[in-house]
Enzyme design. Structure first.
Site, PDB file in Angstrom:
ATOM      1  N   ASP A 249     -62.772 -31.688   6.989  1.00  0.00           N
ATOM      2  CA  ASP A 249     -62.589 -30.245   6.966  1.00  0.00           C
ATOM      3  C   ASP A 249     -63.710 -29.557   7.740  1.00  0.00           C
ATOM      4  OD1 ASP A 249     -64.804 -29.860   5.286  1.00  0.00           O
ATOM      5  OD2 ASP A 249     -63.602 -29.933   3.460  1.00  0.00           O
ATOM      6  N   LYS A 271     -59.900 -25.930   7.512  1.00  0.00           N
ATOM      7  CA  LYS A 271     -59.218 -24.777   6.910  1.00  0.00           C
ATOM      8  C   LYS A 271     -60.238 -23.657   6.785  1.00  0.00           C
ATOM      9  CE  LYS A 271     -55.684 -26.716   3.887  1.00  0.00           C
ATOM     10  NZ  LYS A 271     -54.745 -25.721   4.348  1.00  0.00           N
ATOM     11  N   MET A 384     -66.303 -19.289  -1.712  1.00  0.00           N
ATOM     12  CA  MET A 384     -65.431 -18.518  -0.817  1.00  0.00           C
ATOM     13  C   MET A 384     -65.365 -17.048  -1.248  1.00  0.00           C
ATOM     14  SD  MET A 384     -62.431 -21.424  -0.493  1.00  0.00           S
ATOM     15  CE  MET A 384     -62.547 -21.862  -2.251  1.00  0.00           C
TER      16      MET A 384
END
Length: 464
Positions: A249, A271, A384
């Site tokens: 990732d 992502k 996030m």
């Protein structure tokens, strides 16, 4: 890297040493291990050089180095023990088209000779670009102690067997064959039977591998940690070294990807929240496709694969396809960020619980138990959460959170370019906007850096 490490083919090629003293002899001790044709040019040769010439081990020319002496030479060493003469030799040799090394003159040299661990045909070169010769010698001594002298014997026998071993399919099965020979079969045979037993043992081992069914593919779902390669687990490093395919990732830095085998296929399946992404379905299909073809796949995820890593979806896809899998935990970003600011994620008389929450999910900004998080003393690691900082602030204050609650944003936790942004809930969106940047950030709600903790009242006034 100012000096690119290569192994230069010297078989039958000419190497010239200008100089007749101990410095030239020191270079010859290394060069005589090669299959090069060695020429020494000097007016005053050491008696040891005369002896080597008499034995036919070198060509000795007793005159000053001159124009044309380096023609067709692969390498030239200026080793006269006279800096002025060395520079003259170098100028002439370069004009003849040769690569030149001036002994003890890194700046003017076109190549350097590294420290060497010799287990012919296994050769390990150690260079520090002249910065730390003592360190190079220490590494050499360590490797000399670790590598058995019999390693070279096994490598020589294995080299002659490589054509026969090509009957094995390229990739995992062939690598496992050679690994078993070098690290298991060869040491045991040499200890019990000596070198003569190696060829029969190698033939028997090859027959066993040729008769064995192809090894099935598998997938290891591996946590890469927060970004510092030294925080990888030993198991993660071992699996990276063995993998045929690495699917990673965007949070995995290049320094960790460099640890994979050079021949491995590296696939970026990054992502990014609210940004371009490879779909989860495509990632699952990639893992299944490569493993079904017999590949050893490492699915490399930043942090820990079980913390907001969509681990269950990937395990479900592998299980449905009948692919063997395992999970290798990694250090999650919350632990690395807290360590970076000198704080504990839990503390007696402050918080007996820790919440790991996400700032957004598949539907957008994520809803949480805001009332519980708003209570005094609550601590949460918000993954996030940078883009949703104003949403998070609003929800917490709506449910009664103190505007002066400390919040620490840690960018690139554990990495050399890590940044710590200490603020309060009241100032959180503005502080993040002022800090800028587009790197991964984790928010530690309820925690201030230890150095700033004592000044929290003043901090509150500053950010009010």
């Amino acid at each position: 890297m100012d000096h690119f490490p290569i192994f230069l083919a010297l078989q039958g090629r000419r190497v010239v040493i200008a100089g007749g003293g101990e410095t030239a002899l020191a270079k010859l001790r290394i060069l005589r291990k090669t299959t090069a044709r060695l020429s020494v040019i000097t007016e005053a040769p050491d008696p040891a050089l005369q002896d080597l010439a008499t034995k036919g081990q070198i060509t000795l020319i007793t005159r000053p180095f001159g124009p044309g002496d380096a023609l067709c030479a692969a390498l030239v060493y200026a080793a006269t023990d006279d800096p002025v003469e060395d520079r003259r030799v170098a100028k002439l040799a370069r004009a003849d088209g040769a690569l030149v090394n001036l002994v003890d003159n890194l700046e003017d040299s076109q190549f350097i000779t590294p420290a060497i661990v010799d287990r012919d045909p296994v050769t390990i070169a150690i260079g520090t670009e002249g910065a730390a010769p003592v360190l190079a010698r220490a590494i050499k001594a360590d490797l000399e102690a670790r590598l058995a002298p019999s390693l070279g014997v096994a490598a020589r026998v294995g080299k002659g067997f490589r054509k026969l071993a090509e009957a094995l399919p390229m990739g995992r099965k062939r690598r496992e064959f050679w690994a078993e020979f070098y690290f298991d079969t060869a040491p045991q045979v040499i200890e019990k039977e000596g070198e003569s037993g190696l060829s029969p043992a190698l033939s028997a081992l090859l027959s066993r591998y040729l008769a064995a069914a192809p090894a099935p593919g598998r997938v290891d779902l591996v946590g890469a940690g927060p970004g510092d390669p030294e925080l990888l687990t030993l198991k993660a490093r071992r699996l990276l070294d063995r993998a045929d395919v690495v699917i990673h990732d965007r949070l995995v830095p290049q320094a960790i990807l460099e640890l994979a085998r050079r021949e491995a296929l590296i696939i970026d399946a990054g992502k990014e929240g609210f940004g371009p992404s490879m779909s989860q379905g495509d990632i699952c299909a990639l893992m299944v496709e490569h493993a079904a073809q017999g590949a050893h796949v490492v699915r490399l995820k930043g942090g820990d694969p079980a913390v907001f890593g969509r681990l269950d979806e990937e395990i479900a896809a592998l299980t449905q396809a009948g692919i063997a899998w395992s999970v290798v935990p990694g250090i999650t970003a919350a632990s690395a960020a807290a360590a970076g600011i000198g704080q504990s994620l839990t503390k007696r008389d402050r918080n007996s619980a820790l919440r790991l929450v996400t700032g957004h999910d598949m539907q957008g900004f994520a809803e949480q138990d805001w009332r519980g998080l708003a209570r005094p003393g609550a601590v949460a690691a918000i993954y996030m959460g940078k883009r949703g900082a104003r949403f998070i602030q609003g929800r917490l204050m709506m449910h009664g959170a103190d505007p002066q609650t400390p919040v620490t944003a840690v960018e690139n936790a554990s990495r050399p370019d890590a940044r710590v942004i200490a603020t309060t809930l009241a100032r959180l969106p503005n502080a993040l906007a002022e800090a800028g940047g587009n790197s991964p950030v984790i928010l530690l709600y309820g925690l201030a850096p230890r150095a700033a903790e004592a000044a929290l009242p003043q901090l509150s006034e500053e950010f009010a």
